[in-house]
Design an enzyme around this catalytic site. Sequence first.
Site, PDB file in Angstrom:
ATOM      1  N   TYR A   1      -2.302 -10.424   3.967  1.00 59.21           N
ATOM      2  CA  TYR A   1      -2.395  -9.041   4.437  1.00 59.21           C
ATOM      3  C   TYR A   1      -3.857  -8.737   4.725  1.00 59.21           C
ATOM      4  CZ  TYR A   1      -1.860  -3.877   4.075  1.00 59.21           C
ATOM      5  OH  TYR A   1      -1.870  -2.523   4.294  1.00 59.21           O
TER       6      TYR A   1
ATOM      7  N   ARG B   1      -9.278  -0.856   4.393  1.00 60.62           N
ATOM      8  CA  ARG B   1      -9.059  -0.551   2.974  1.00 60.62           C
ATOM      9  C   ARG B   1      -9.802  -1.511   2.039  1.00 60.62           C
ATOM     10  NH1 ARG B   1      -4.984   3.020   1.756  1.00 60.62           N
ATOM     11  NH2 ARG B   1      -3.605   3.619   3.464  1.00 60.62           N
TER      12      ARG B   1
ATOM     13  N   ILE C   1       5.538  -4.833   9.629  1.00 64.05           N
ATOM     14  CA  ILE C   1       5.751  -4.261   8.297  1.00 64.05           C
ATOM     15  C   ILE C   1       5.398  -2.791   8.432  1.00 64.05           C
ATOM     16  CG2 ILE C   1       5.032  -4.266   5.895  1.00 64.05           C
ATOM     17  CD1 ILE C   1       4.647  -7.279   6.091  1.00 64.05           C
TER      18      ILE C   1
ATOM     19  N   THR D   1       0.827  -1.208   0.000  1.00 64.67           N
ATOM     20  CA  THR D   1       0.000   0.000   0.000  1.00 64.67           C
ATOM     21  C   THR D   1       0.857   1.252   0.000  1.00 64.67           C
ATOM     22  OG1 THR D   1      -1.679  -1.195   1.260  1.00 64.67           O
ATOM     23  CG2 THR D   1      -1.848   1.195   1.212  1.00 64.67           C
ATOM     24  N   THR D   2       1.891   1.277   0.845  1.00 63.87           N
ATOM     25  CA  THR D   2       2.764   2.447   0.950  1.00 63.87           C
ATOM     26  C   THR D   2       3.537   2.677  -0.337  1.00 63.87           C
ATOM     27  OG1 THR D   2       2.977   1.924   3.291  1.00 63.87           O
ATOM     28  CG2 THR D   2       4.512   3.536   2.411  1.00 63.87           C
TER      29      THR D   2
ATOM     30  N   LYS E   1       0.055 -10.360   7.919  1.00 62.76           N
ATOM     31  CA  LYS E   1       0.297  -8.955   8.236  1.00 62.76           C
ATOM     32  C   LYS E   1      -1.052  -8.406   8.678  1.00 62.76           C
ATOM     33  CE  LYS E   1       1.196  -4.368   6.335  1.00 62.76           C
ATOM     34  NZ  LYS E   1       1.425  -3.544   5.108  1.00 62.76           N
TER      35      LYS E   1
ATOM     36  N   TYR F   1     -12.886  -4.914  -2.806  1.00 60.26           N
ATOM     37  CA  TYR F   1     -14.044  -4.567  -3.627  1.00 60.26           C
ATOM     38  C   TYR F   1     -15.011  -5.730  -3.817  1.00 60.26           C
ATOM     39  CZ  TYR F   1     -17.021  -2.475  -7.145  1.00 60.26           C
ATOM     40  OH  TYR F   1     -18.119  -1.999  -7.807  1.00 60.26           O
TER      41      TYR F   1
END
Length: 299
Positions: A136, A141, A206, A47-48, A164, A110
């Site tokens: 993850y 999100r 992380i 994501t980052t 994660k 989604y």
Amino acid sequence: MSDPLFKGVLTALVTPFSGDAVDEDTFVRLVERQITAGVHGLVPVGTTGETATLSHDEHRKVVELCVQAAAGRVPVIAGAGSNATAEAIELVRHAKTVGADAALVVTPYYNRPSQEGLYAHFRAINDAVQLPVVIYNVPARTSVDISNETLARLSELPNILGIKDATGDMVRASQQRLMCGADWLMLTGDDPTGLGYVAHGGHGCISVTSNVAPAECAAFYNDLMAGRWTEALAWQDRLVRLHKALFADASPSPSKFAMAHLGLCSEEVRLPIVPTSEAARSEVLAAMRDAGLIQQQAA
């Protein structure tokens, strides 16, 4: 898990841009800075790393650059998630081909699959590619939350290594450790809860913050892994404001602003992320001063 390969602080690397292209030279320098500072692993194109706005070619190139630059000095967990199972399999397969040590695979966003759909998604990846997979879980999100019960089923598969967990739920961590067994890898994806997560049996983090403060985060996790809780608490107090400030605006724009302030990369982000707001900039700079990364302002 007596001595996991993935432990301590693993940096969720930003992807630097220049003129809307990936700045490959700067990325390699950032990898070198992380390793020199003592981080315990690297996670490109999460994501980052703004993976949602990278092309497939850019995504693959960043993973390749990270593996090449790390050169086996620290492990690399390559971001490889998708809400299409077939696409996730292809990204995991690429990560294996270029030499990543594992793949980070987000729960499908989604689509909002059922728990059975989540199990089938990760089971298909497990069966298709012989590479360790870290699941993850970031429901804020993705709009889907993988349950501990589903994780316990997945933990029985040979290539599903661990989690994660970006929920910040400490009770979940303790329950998950008991349900998934001693070999289940547990990494938090939520910097402010790193101290508590390790106390609940986690193996590390992380981290977003380690983009900005890699040496400080590495020292914090070195203390945690050695059981030096008093020293670790001092690091927690020093870093916690920075942990929060780096999410004062849509990530990773605050992190890129902080890194630009340190002369490490441009603060360029890709739409729909925009440069961080003035209010967030002030918050980030104050947090950087608290963490000892920049000089305190004169009175």
